[in-house]
Enzyme design. Structure first.
Site, short mmCIF file in Angstrom:
data_model
loop_
_atom_site.label_atom_id
_atom_site.label_comp_id
_atom_site.label_asym_id
_atom_site.label_seq_id
_atom_site.Cartn_x
_atom_site.Cartn_y
_atom_site.Cartn_z
N GLY D 47 26.32 47.89 33.82
CA GLY D 47 26.02 46.97 32.72
C GLY D 47 26.40 45.55 33.05
O GLY D 47 25.92 44.60 32.45
N GLN D 48 27.27 45.42 34.04
CA GLN D 48 27.80 44.09 34.37
C GLN D 48 26.75 43.19 35.01
O GLN D 48 26.88 41.98 34.99
CB GLN D 48 29.02 44.23 35.29
N ARG D 89 34.22 45.24 43.53
CA ARG D 89 33.81 45.05 44.91
C ARG D 89 32.32 44.85 45.13
O ARG D 89 31.91 44.43 46.21
CB ARG D 89 34.28 46.24 45.75
N LYS D 284 33.32 35.62 44.59
CA LYS D 284 34.21 36.78 44.61
C LYS D 284 34.09 37.57 43.34
O LYS D 284 33.40 37.17 42.40
CB LYS D 284 35.63 36.40 44.95
N GLY D 285 34.77 38.74 43.35
CA GLY D 285 34.61 39.67 42.22
C GLY D 285 35.40 39.24 41.01
O GLY D 285 36.48 38.65 41.13
N VAL D 286 34.84 39.52 39.82
CA VAL D 286 35.52 39.11 38.58
C VAL D 286 35.65 40.24 37.57
O VAL D 286 36.31 40.06 36.54
CB VAL D 286 34.78 37.93 37.91
N GLY D 287 35.06 41.38 37.82
CA GLY D 287 35.00 42.43 36.79
C GLY D 287 36.34 42.83 36.24
O GLY D 287 36.57 42.79 35.03
N GLU D 288 37.24 43.25 37.11
CA GLU D 288 38.54 43.71 36.63
C GLU D 288 39.47 42.56 36.22
O GLU D 288 40.16 42.67 35.21
CB GLU D 288 39.20 44.60 37.68
#
Lengths: 160, 439, 301, 328
Positions: D47-48, D89, D284-288
């Protein structure tokens, strides 16, 4: 037992069991799987449809109780060819993540705008308070409803 | 250099299907002539299964079959990192939490499956239920897994029992004792976090179908990692990976919860057994009880500080409630520990972390993977210290903040992309924070 | 243009005429007949917002359904000189939106607005809320502070029960087999009254209350409190009137009321339990605080 | 009584599996004659916006409108391993794999294009899915080129694997050279109001600065900030699966509460874009990371508002009232 109802403008006659829920009728008997089940207990709003101009949790309505009713589901709102302004606004405003709550969210929004095309932020939040979203933090959903109201008012787009 | 499509608000490519209701989530698929699957789960959180009688349940009209461990005695255990979770509990062996599966009910209708489930007779010999990891760590605590090899290192706290420690990890950077000696004061606190459900709005669900022509089991179900779920299912069923095919559907949220195997294995067994399409949809209750949780962590944090506001030493002890099975616990608990100082320069760091088996629903992955819990501890510590120093909390953070060249508690030297200070400057600007920030 | 709502008696509907498991009487006569034939076997469904939750995945076990949704007379709100009668099938949404309710019984209106969500308010009914008899039922304290009476009917006749005597325990009440609540009778006060409603829950919507409080003060011509009713929800096995506090409010001018003393009585009189929505200790503290704020609200009105 | 408070939290998150775990993603990009660019990845979109991000990266590298890109291969038998959609990731790992595969394809476009035009690479220009030998002269579309390449028995197709190395930390000391591929940082300031009668907290404003390297899709990054923070506020204030003696006593959404739309604060957010990570286009990753700051920021704001420090989550109304009483 036999019931008949109008779903998205189409008359349907069906044979149901007394314990069949409206949600099961919509999903299993009519194959309209845009309406989702997230909790089965009226606590998440994913199964929201419009029944006789009211928002209902279709998991808490018996199919038999919808006998003679007019039902609108997400499929009745708009499709690929012509999206409803709400659907368009949800896409544009980034209000969709996993999307599982979105059909219910849009149906509640539709009902809200039916009653009030100039909703305040508080009106929107109250109108959507029965729909839980776990992904978006709701901010863009509120934006999308505002945008849809604007589209309907200014663009002459219909909220049907 | 400006980019044409990167950095732009390109509309989500899958959003149109989702706003029209066309997107197909696992339970939205429809197969002709499919069967309904329900799972009979544990009746007690920690008990030996003494008898499992499905004979009356099989008599229920519409029941096609009920599968138990007796039907598939050769199944291997499964799990993301350590294979410790049985597919079906064997009579004579233990159920370890309320999510353990005892039987797979396959029926023509959901109603028949539900009726049959009520008629399964289970006899158990109850064991002590350990819901608190502190109890599980006591030396006289019963062992939850007898057959798990010793995964601990040799650096166990002598005060605790070892039998339920699933895994331990440690940190030792610099000279911690000296660091505390150099401190003008020390702040020591214990923090506790809770069990959290990721609560994606779509519960676990799926279909499976056995293709006799090529002996492949096809599974349509959400997974955060298709190939890992495939491998786990295949090894549990003693099949080559190619014989298990997993097809992704639209995913109604996950947040870590859909990393573990859920419906996949039971569906695969039911599909191959009946040679008909089978469907399994968890209820919210089933999802909450039988699938992973965010770990409750107990975090003891001890921080040494100088009067001019610099951190001299940091020590943590972390106990994570892993629940009944390992899932991601071996990684989650120590990843939390590895982030124990937050983004602040501390030369001397010590940490001990233990993932402990209990009879609770197992802990697994959830957004932040241990570091979310740890941040509650380190940012509370930082705030407490700033108040003790009577220093602006933003300034205190800023003057200790990581920059290029800082080293993490793991001793990783950060060579690039360390923009923490800019985030402090910008967030305080946005908030119109009172007080100036300087190096 | 808005579509007109479709009448539920749309002739399209046929259900219930061909089933021996599901009955939907359209008149009191039909209802009586069904009650005579099947008294003990019927499961009554009103809005369904409690029943379908309590029987989730077990609906198939229900032998015979009695659906009250086609009884139009149960949906009426009648206003007389001295009373208002609210049919048991009136939904929370109507209670929230009707001007007459807001005018005469503002505390009920506020509580109805606080029920669950739009989806629950559109289906859930006042009668359902009463018959479910949860100590946390949002409308219940408000009915008690307006001195509501319930008209109960059965195949054998009818009786009137004071709402205050109706509830006997958590999810328990005085209804016997085959008895139904037909309407709620609320007396209309000649004198001026002022009320307040407080619901405390762990989130702002879709929440079962941790504790709730309804207050209604009736004033005589000298502006003294003629009648006082305080009722607390989620703080005892039943919605609980705090009569001791009511007595000590009576015959006083509101400005002379010792608010802290009343609050202390309320806090002492309730018998809350520890559950997922709050500890007993918490409920006692909050009962004290919200009694004060409710009284203050009335003073400020 | 309502009391206002303000709290702050800065956090970091090492993303990717790290710790020496063989973390990699394989992707394939193919230009087909039917006017599609197929990006084959097994990565899951929760969903992200994974599918959208991959689409944007491929479109950017291949200089073509995103509408031509089609993500395929969400199937173990149709795509190779892309690793999990976890550990924050996918943008970094699959994003790099897609970028590399797309660059390989771009290399082939130049190679076969130069054969076709009988010219050298520097003389060629690519724009909007077309290849030019020079301005205002002959051009060829990708699809035409795909056909020509096919006639040569070759394909405009490439597979790439992104497989950065990390090192396992020592289990006794946790020390190692490179444990995580990169770290994301975030600072949040939160304004709250505590009702001292009920212990209820209302979150008024959240100010966020998120270090993203570079936002591939800013709207979706804001979606992560808002969604992550609200989920974090659930953890901070209300979420608690209560397991007593192994039995969950609130296994439903009636008694396990997550924030509703009426519980959300106002958001103001800034993205810090230094374009300086090893991810595609510096991202870079931001989800968490977006969930991590909420519970401490809220707790620190509670302290600021009423002077009590709650050290266990969730910060319930009970805990607030108890702490206030103890403080008296």
């Amino acid at each position: 037992m036999k019931i008949s109802l109008t779903v998205n403008g189409e008359k349907r006659a069906l044979d149901v069991k007394p314990e069949t829920r409206l949600l099961d009728l919509i999903r299993d008997d009519l194959g309209l799987t845009g309406t989702k089940e997230g909790c089965g207990k009226g606590e998440c709003g994913a199964c929201t449809v419009i029944m006789n101009n009211k928002v209902v949790a279709s998991c808490l309505v018996l199919a038999a109780q919808a006998d003679g009713a007019e039902i609108k589901t997400i499929e009745g709102l708009g499709g690929k060819d012509k999206l409803h302004p709400l659907q368009q606004a949800f896409i544009e405003k980034g209000a969709v993540q996993c999307g599982f709550c979105i059909p219910g969210m849009i149906m509640s929004s539709k009902k809200l705008l039916d009653e009030n095309i100039n909703p305040s932020e508080e009106d929107i939040k109250r109108g959507l308070s029965g729909n839980i979203c776990r992904c978006t933090g709701y901010v863009k959903i509120v934006d999308a409803v505002k945008e849809a109201a604007h589209k309907i008012k200014s663009g002459g787009e219909e909220n049907v | 250099m400006s980019k044409k499509y990167v950095g732009k608000d390109v509309l989500k490519v899958d959003a149109q299907d989702k706003v029209t209701g066309e997107a197909q989530y696992p339970s939205d698929l429809k197969f002709e002539d499919y069967l309904h699957v329900k799972i009979k789960r544990a009746t007690y959180p920690h008990a030996i299964l003494r008898d499992l009688d499905v004979s009356k349940a099989k008599q229920v009209e519409g029941v096609v079959d009920i599968l138990t461990e007796k039907d598939y005695p050769d199944l291997n255990k499964f799990g993301l990192i350590i294979k410790d979770q049985p597919v079906l509990i064997k009579v004579g062996e233990k159920m370890r939490f309320m999510g353990d599966a005892l039987a797979i009910i396959i029926a023509e209708t959901e109603e028949a499956a539900l009726k049959a489930r009520d008629k399964i007779e289970v006899e158990v010999e109850k064991l002590e239920v350990m819901s608190n990891p502190q109890r599980a760590l006591e030396k006289d605590a019963p062992t939850i897994h007898n057959d798990i090899g010793d995964l601990c290192t040799n650096y166990i706290d002598p005060d605790v029992g070892k039998q339920n420690i699933l895994m331990d990890h440690h940190l030792e950077k610099g000279d911690v004792d000296k660091g505390f000696e150099e401190a003008d004061f020390i702040v020591e606190n214990e923090y506790q976090t809770q069990h959290i459900d990721q609560l994606p709005i779509q519960n676990e669900a799926g279909y499976a179908l056995y293709d006799e022509s090529n002996d492949v089991i096809k599974i349509w179900a959400a997974s955060q990692w298709l190939h890992d779920t495939q491998a786990d299912v295949a090894q549990a069923m003693n099949l080559p990976k190619e014989k298990v095919r997993i097809i992704q559907t639209a995913i109604g949220g996950a947040f870590g919860k859909k990393e573990d195997v859920s419906v996949h294995l039971h569906l695969a067994l039911a599909a191959r057994h009946t040679k008909r399409p089978v469907k399994l949809v968890y209820t919210r209750e089933e999802s909450m009880i039988s699938q992973s949780k965010r770990h409750p962590l107990t975090i003891k944090a001890k921080t040494g500080v100088t009067n001019d506001g610099y951190l001299t030493a940091w020590e943590v002890k972390v106990i994570g409630d892993a629940g009944a099975y390992a899932s991601s616990s071996p990684a989650v608990v120590h990843k939390g520990m590895y982030h124990c100082t937050g983004p602040y320069n501390v030369q001397n760091v010590r940490g001990d972390s233990y993932a402990v088996y209990t009879n609770n629903t197992y802990g697994g992955a959830m957004r932040g993977f241990g570091t979310t819990q740890m941040a509650f501890a380190y940012e509370s510590q930082i705030d407490i210290i700033a108040h003790k120093l009577d220093m602006d909390p933003a300034q205190f953070r800023y003057q200790n903040a990581y920059d290029i060249g800082s080293t993490t508690p793991n001793g990783q030297k950060l060579g690039k992309s360390v923009n923490l200070k800019r985030t402090i400057e910008s967030a305080t600007d946005l908030a119109q924070w009172e007080g100036e920030i300087s190096e | 243009m808005k579509k007109q709502s479709i009448n539920v008696k749309n002739k399209l509907g046929t259900s219930g005429k061909d089933s021996d498991k599901y009955f939907r009487p359209e008149s009191k006569e039909e209802l009586k007949k069904i009650l005579e034939d099947y008294t003990d076997e019927l499961t009554v469904i009103a809005g369904g917002t409690d029943l379908l939750v309590a029987n989730y995945k077990n609906l198939y076990k229900i032998e015979k359904w009695l659906d009250l949704n086609w009884l139009d007379s149960f949906k009426e709100i009648k206003i007389f000189d001295d009373k208002v009668e609210i049919g048991s099938m009136v939904t929370h949404e109507r209670l929230d939106k009707l001007d007459q309710i807001k005018e005469h019984f503002p505390v009920i209106q506020k509580a109805a607005a606080d029920v669950g969500s739009p989806q629950i308010r559109s289906r859930g009914t006042i009668g359902g809320n009463i018959v479910t008899s949860s100590p946390a039922g949002d409308l219940l304290p408000t009915l008690l502070v307006y001195d509501a009476k319930l008209k109960i009917i059965s195949k054998d006749g009818e009786r009137i029960v004071d709402a205050n005597d109706f509830f006997t325990g958590p999810k328990q009440n005085v209804l016997g087999d085959g008895e139904l609540v037909e309407k709620i009778i609320l007396p209309l006060e000649e004198n001026k009254s002022k009320g307040a409603w407080v619901k405390v829950g762990k989130r702002k919507a879709l929440v079962i209350s941790s504790i709730s409080l309804a207050l209604n003060l009736v004033f005589d011509n000298d502006n003294k409190i003629k009648d006082a009713r305080i009722c607390v929800g989620s703080a005892a096995p039943v919605p609980l009137r705090i009569e001791k506090a009511e007595q000590s409010l009576k015959n006083k001018k509101i400005k002379k009321v010792n608010i802290a003393e009343i609050a202390q009585i309320v806090s002492d009189e309730i018998s809350p339990i520890d559950d997922i929505r709050g500890t007993a200790e918490y409920r006692r503290k909050v009962a004290y605080n919200i009694t004060k704020s409710a009284l203050q609200e009335v003073i400020n009105q | 009584m309502k009391k206002q408070g303000r709290g702050m939290a800065s956090i970091m998150f090492g993303f990717g599996y790290g710790e020496g775990f063989p973390d990699h993603s394989i992707a394939e990009v193919e230009i087909t004659k039917d006017k599609r660019i197929k990006v084959r990845t097994a990565g899951a979109d929760l969903g992200q916006g994974f599918l959208t991000t991959m689409t944007q990266i491929a479109a950017e590298v291949l200089k073509i409108d995103p509408s031509y890109i089609e993500i395929v291969g969400q199937d173990t038998h149709k795509a190779k391993n892309s690793g999990s959609t976890s550990a924050t990731r996918q943008t970094f790992f699959s994003g790099n794999a897609v970028r590399e595969a797309a660059e390989e394809v771009m290399g082939k476009i130049y190679h076969y294009g130069s054969l076709y035009f009988n010219s050298n690479h520097p003389e060629l220009t690519v724009k909007d899915g077309e290849l030019y030998a020079c301005d205002e002269c002959e051009k060829i579309t990708y699809w035409e080129l795909a056909e020509i390449v096919e006639q040569r028995g070759k394909e405009l197709k490439a597979e790439a694997t992104f497989f950065p190395k990390t090192y396992a930390p020592d289990r006794k000391t946790g020390q190692g050279e490179k444990i995580y591929v990169a770290y994301t940082f975030m600072t949040q300031v939160m304004d709250i109001e505590v009702d001292t009668d009920t212990g209820l907290i209302e979150v008024m404003n959240v100010y966020t600065a998120l270090d993203v390297g570079r936002a591939i899709n800013p709207q979706n990054v804001h979606g992560q900030i808002e969604g992550g923070t609200v989920q974090g506020l659930g953890m901070a204030m209300m979420e608690d699966q209560v397991i007593e003696e192994g039995i969950t006593i609130n296994a439903d959404m009636t008694n396990y509460l997550v924030p509703s739309i009426q519980d959300i604060p106002n958001f103001e957010s800034t993205l810090i874009e230094n374009n300086d990570s090893g991810g595609p286009f510096g991202s870079k990753g931001v989800g968490e990371p977006t969930i991590i700051g909420a519970s401490p920021a809220l707790s620190n704001a509670v302290y600021d508002a009423i002077g009590v420090r709650i050290k266990s989550l969730p910060i319930t109304p009970e805990k607030i009232l108890n702490a206030l009483e103890e403080k008296k």
